[in-house]
Design a protein around this motif. Sequence first.
Motif, short mmCIF file in Angstrom:
data_model
loop_
_atom_site.label_atom_id
_atom_site.label_comp_id
_atom_site.label_asym_id
_atom_site.label_seq_id
_atom_site.Cartn_x
_atom_site.Cartn_y
_atom_site.Cartn_z
N SER A 107 0.82 -1.21 0.00
CA SER A 107 0.00 0.00 0.00
C SER A 107 0.86 1.27 0.00
CB SER A 107 -0.91 -0.02 1.23
OG SER A 107 -1.63 1.17 1.34
N ALA A 108 1.81 1.35 0.92
CA ALA A 108 2.61 2.57 1.09
C ALA A 108 3.56 2.83 -0.07
CB ALA A 108 3.40 2.50 2.39
N TYR A 109 4.08 1.76 -0.69
CA TYR A 109 5.12 1.93 -1.69
C TYR A 109 4.62 1.75 -3.12
CZ TYR A 109 8.04 1.33 2.47
OH TYR A 109 8.61 1.44 3.72
N ARG A 110 3.31 1.60 -3.29
CA ARG A 110 2.75 1.47 -4.65
C ARG A 110 3.14 2.72 -5.45
NH1 ARG A 110 -2.19 0.17 -3.47
NH2 ARG A 110 -1.79 -2.05 -3.75
N GLY A 111 3.74 2.49 -6.60
CA GLY A 111 4.18 3.59 -7.45
C GLY A 111 5.56 4.12 -7.10
N LEU A 112 6.09 3.74 -5.95
CA LEU A 112 7.42 4.18 -5.54
C LEU A 112 8.48 3.11 -5.78
CD1 LEU A 112 6.55 5.89 -2.12
CD2 LEU A 112 6.97 7.01 -4.32
N LEU A 113 8.06 1.85 -5.69
CA LEU A 113 8.95 0.71 -5.91
C LEU A 113 8.35 -0.17 -7.01
CD1 LEU A 113 9.70 -0.32 -2.20
CD2 LEU A 113 11.12 1.04 -3.72
N PRO A 114 9.18 -0.89 -7.74
CA PRO A 114 8.66 -1.76 -8.81
C PRO A 114 7.66 -2.78 -8.25
CG PRO A 114 11.05 -1.56 -8.96
CD PRO A 114 10.65 -0.93 -7.66
N GLN A 115 6.57 -2.97 -8.98
CA GLN A 115 5.52 -3.87 -8.51
C GLN A 115 6.00 -5.30 -8.27
OE1 GLN A 115 2.55 -2.53 -7.59
NE2 GLN A 115 2.21 -4.51 -6.61
N PRO A 116 6.87 -5.87 -9.11
CA PRO A 116 7.35 -7.23 -8.82
C PRO A 116 8.05 -7.33 -7.45
CG PRO A 116 7.86 -6.68 -11.08
CD PRO A 116 7.36 -5.41 -10.42
#
Length: 175
Positions: free
Chosen positions: A28-37
């Motif tokens: 939730s917190a890192y969606r869009g900040l870190l690669p989804q895989p």
Amino acid sequence: MTPALVVRDMALADVDRVSEIRIRGRQSAYRGLLPQPYLDAPSVAEDAERRRARFGQGGAGVVNLVVEQAGRVVGRAAHGGCRDGEVRADDTELYAIYVDTEYLGRGVGRVLLQESVRRAGALGYSRTYLWVLKGNATARRFYERAGLHADGAEEPFEVEGVAVPEVRHLGHLPL
């Protein structure tokens, strides 16, 4: 009336729930900040297995806390000695705070942070540090409102070939 939040030391029996909170919280917190895989791995079961294997070993001076509401674990925090390579006897580092996404905005993170810094202060620490993803504006606002401010240090962090800088925050105890 809302049941009280109760902070206590984490127990081995908490590992599965803590892993669930950690993995869902990261997603939730890192969606869009870190690669989804990266966010999709490990699974909750894999994280729990690794955490369970390390639980008894712990690290010297690492404090793992959970917070419960009505007997259900709804958050976790960990703190201990600074990990940046410098030996600073007066400093501690907040390694992580994760809150069940259903409990965000209900004071769970604040209670965990307060207990972490209270315990660190009781051990004689005068400062606490933490590293936050530079793009995680929500977490940065939370920590800044609590009295931990960016001190100018920034560290490169690479995830699957993507540069994701972290910034260091500092707070003087007591906050």
